[in-house]
Design an enzyme around this catalytic site. Structure first.
Site, mmCIF file in Angstrom:
data_model
loop_
_atom_site.group_PDB
_atom_site.id
_atom_site.type_symbol
_atom_site.label_atom_id
_atom_site.label_comp_id
_atom_site.label_asym_id
_atom_site.label_seq_id
_atom_site.Cartn_x
_atom_site.Cartn_y
_atom_site.Cartn_z
ATOM 1 N N THR A 197 8.294 -110.277 4.088
ATOM 2 C CA THR A 197 9.154 -111.212 4.834
ATOM 3 C C THR A 197 9.799 -110.422 5.964
ATOM 4 O OG1 THR A 197 9.644 -112.407 2.804
ATOM 5 C CG2 THR A 197 11.108 -112.800 4.679
ATOM 6 N N LYS A 240 8.790 -119.413 6.204
ATOM 7 C CA LYS A 240 9.488 -118.649 5.155
ATOM 8 C C LYS A 240 11.007 -118.670 5.398
ATOM 9 C CE LYS A 240 10.169 -115.500 1.859
ATOM 10 N NZ LYS A 240 10.006 -115.713 0.436
ATOM 11 N N LYS A 291 18.772 -109.346 3.607
ATOM 12 C CA LYS A 291 17.757 -108.963 4.613
ATOM 13 C C LYS A 291 17.140 -110.225 5.217
ATOM 14 C CE LYS A 291 13.529 -108.290 3.199
ATOM 15 N NZ LYS A 291 12.236 -108.776 3.609
HETATM 16 P P1 NAP Z 1 9.718 -103.787 -3.616
HETATM 17 O O1 NAP Z 1 9.458 -103.943 -5.067
HETATM 18 O O2 NAP Z 1 10.937 -103.096 -3.157
HETATM 19 O O3 NAP Z 1 8.431 -103.062 -2.991
HETATM 20 C C1 NAP Z 1 8.377 -102.691 -1.643
HETATM 21 C C2 NAP Z 1 7.096 -101.917 -1.418
HETATM 22 O O4 NAP Z 1 7.027 -101.542 -0.054
HETATM 23 C C3 NAP Z 1 7.012 -100.623 -2.233
HETATM 24 O O5 NAP Z 1 5.666 -100.416 -2.591
HETATM 25 C C4 NAP Z 1 7.486 -99.578 -1.208
HETATM 26 O O6 NAP Z 1 6.999 -98.274 -1.479
HETATM 27 C C5 NAP Z 1 6.853 -100.133 0.040
HETATM 28 N N1 NAP Z 1 7.509 -99.689 1.283
HETATM 29 C C6 NAP Z 1 8.736 -100.030 1.743
HETATM 30 N N2 NAP Z 1 8.975 -99.444 2.939
HETATM 31 C C7 NAP Z 1 7.877 -98.719 3.231
HETATM 32 C C8 NAP Z 1 7.503 -97.898 4.314
HETATM 33 N N3 NAP Z 1 8.329 -97.697 5.368
HETATM 34 N N4 NAP Z 1 6.292 -97.283 4.279
HETATM 35 C C9 NAP Z 1 5.459 -97.477 3.241
HETATM 36 N N5 NAP Z 1 5.740 -98.244 2.174
HETATM 37 C C10 NAP Z 1 6.934 -98.866 2.171
HETATM 38 O O7 NAP Z 1 9.726 -105.209 -2.876
HETATM 39 P P2 NAP Z 1 9.027 -106.576 -3.325
HETATM 40 O O8 NAP Z 1 9.982 -107.353 -4.164
HETATM 41 O O9 NAP Z 1 7.644 -106.288 -3.821
HETATM 42 O O10 NAP Z 1 8.978 -107.333 -1.916
HETATM 43 C C11 NAP Z 1 7.985 -107.040 -0.949
HETATM 44 C C12 NAP Z 1 8.123 -108.042 0.206
HETATM 45 O O11 NAP Z 1 7.955 -109.379 -0.292
HETATM 46 C C13 NAP Z 1 9.499 -108.014 0.891
HETATM 47 O O12 NAP Z 1 9.377 -108.232 2.271
HETATM 48 C C14 NAP Z 1 10.239 -109.167 0.198
HETATM 49 O O13 NAP Z 1 11.270 -109.705 1.020
HETATM 50 C C15 NAP Z 1 9.119 -110.153 -0.018
HETATM 51 N N6 NAP Z 1 9.325 -111.089 -1.153
HETATM 52 C C16 NAP Z 1 9.861 -110.673 -2.335
HETATM 53 C C17 NAP Z 1 10.027 -111.574 -3.393
HETATM 54 C C18 NAP Z 1 10.630 -111.161 -4.722
HETATM 55 O O14 NAP Z 1 10.957 -112.049 -5.526
HETATM 56 N N7 NAP Z 1 10.749 -109.865 -5.023
HETATM 57 C C19 NAP Z 1 9.639 -112.905 -3.219
HETATM 58 C C20 NAP Z 1 9.070 -113.302 -2.006
HETATM 59 C C21 NAP Z 1 8.928 -112.388 -0.979
HETATM 60 P P3 NAP Z 1 7.712 -97.353 -2.594
HETATM 61 O O15 NAP Z 1 7.111 -97.776 -3.903
HETATM 62 O O16 NAP Z 1 7.375 -95.973 -2.224
HETATM 63 O O17 NAP Z 1 9.199 -97.636 -2.509
#
Ligand code: NAP
Length: 289
Positions: free
Chosen positions: A93, A168, A236
């Site tokens: 997102t 979104k 965010k």
């Molecule tokens: P998360 O668990 O925090 O995972 C984020 C991932 O991105 C991790 O693999 C992290 O690597 C990687 N990452 C972050 N910054 C990076 C960078 N600069 N370079 C390389 N890798 C990087 O987040 P998530 O919940 O999966 O969410 C991912 C996306 O989906 C976000 O944009 C979020 O807003 C969206 N989203 C989330 C949900 C939810 O319910 N969680 C629902 C809908 C949408 P590391 O493992 O090394 O930290």
């Protein structure tokens, strides 16, 4: 068979890539923290040593990282040795304008781009039941939708580049509204000294019922503040919603108020807690007009 890459194996990306591996796709993954790729290796995926290497090897690359600048950083690495016509599909997102400028920049280098943010939460990712809002050229979106099937409940093209992210934003505005309604209603019941479990149960079956009431309601009753969707992630997304609303002159006063209340919630130690922790902030706040 297309060579598929997946970058970002977090709460959402890990299970999504798992579904692709289980479906037998030719899959290569990369995660900044290497250990998170282990379950994918077990499921038959290859791992790349760097983003540059993954970009060079794959025809279609999916990203599910965090913020706009994270997507920009990853794409800068991925494109260093990527083949012309490579399709990049971003599930993160991010700010709609950044999606548009990424598409423009990638187009000048003969790459393709689709913004494809997701909704359905961690349970949706685990069950392969995500709704996906896609922005981009018709043929590119169709190609992405075909590959995403193993983790899709519903995926639709909603317009050109950035339209997926704008959809979104509309989703996050609606989700925020029902969260505030639930927390405000149960905090009122608590202050009134009525039974909040019975209140939630009765309200859930009527016009006040919502996804928030069903999923966050029980967490509030149990004072279970484990995420789910974290306060810092909602903040965010609200930053992007408010910036987008300002650009198009859209009134989102409820979201602006909720952003303020969630900022307070984060300051009260709620950063990494579920957004339903807003309930505690409202209890502390008291009446304001
Ligand atoms: P998360 O668990 O925090 O995972 C984020 C991932 O991105 C991790 O693999 C992290 O690597 C990687 N990452 C972050 N910054 C990076 C960078 N600069 N370079 C390389 N890798 C990087 O987040 P998530 O919940 O999966 O969410 C991912 C996306 O989906 C976000 O944009 C979020 O807003 C969206 N989203 C989330 C949900 C939810 O319910 N969680 C629902 C809908 C949408 P590391 O493992 O090394 O930290």
């Amino acid at each position: 068979m297309a060579k598929v890459g997946f970058v970002g194996l977090g709460v959402m990306g890990g299970p999504m890539a798992g579904h692709l591996a289980n479906a037998g796709l030719d899959l290569t993954v990369w995660n900044r923290t290497e250990s998170k790729a282990e379950p994918l290796k077990q499921a038959g995926a290859k791992t790349a040593r760097s983003l540059e290497e993954l970009g060079a090897e794959c025809d279609v690359v999916f990203l599910c990282v965090s913020r706009s600048e994270d997507v920009q950083d990853c794409i800068a690495q991925l494109t260093k040795r990527a083949k012309p016509n490579t399709l990049f599909v971003d599930h993160s997102t991010i700010l709609p304008d950044v999606s548009k400028s990424l598409r423009d920049e990638l187009r000048t280098k003969e790459f393709r781009f689709v913004d494809a943010p997701i909704t359905g939460g961690s349970m949706g990712a685990q069950k392969g039941q995500l709704t996906i809002f896609c922005g981009g050229e018709e043929a590119d979106v169709a190609e992405a939708i075909e590959i995403m099937k193993p983790y899709t409940k519903r995926a639709e093209r909603v317009g050109g580049a950035g339209a997926g992210q704008l959809t979104k934003m509309a989703n996050q505005i609606a989700v925020g509204g029902t969260l505030l309604a639930l927390c405000e209603s149960l905090a009122f019941a608590e202050k009134a000294g009525i039974d909040i479990a019975k209140t939630r149960d009765l309200l859930a079956g009527g016009a006040a019922g919502s996804w928030s009431m069903d999923n966050y309601g029980p967490k509030i009753l149990n004072r279970d503040w484990s995420p789910g969707f974290k306060v810092k992630d909602q903040l965010k997304d609200f930053k992007y919603c408010i910036e987008s609303a300002r650009q198009i002159d859209a009134a989102i006063p409820g979201t602006v108020l909720l952003d303020e209340l969630l900022t307070k919630t984060a300051e009260n130690g709620g950063q990494d807690k579920t957004t339903a922790f807003l309930f505690e902030t409202l209890l502390e706040e008291g009446f304001r007009d």
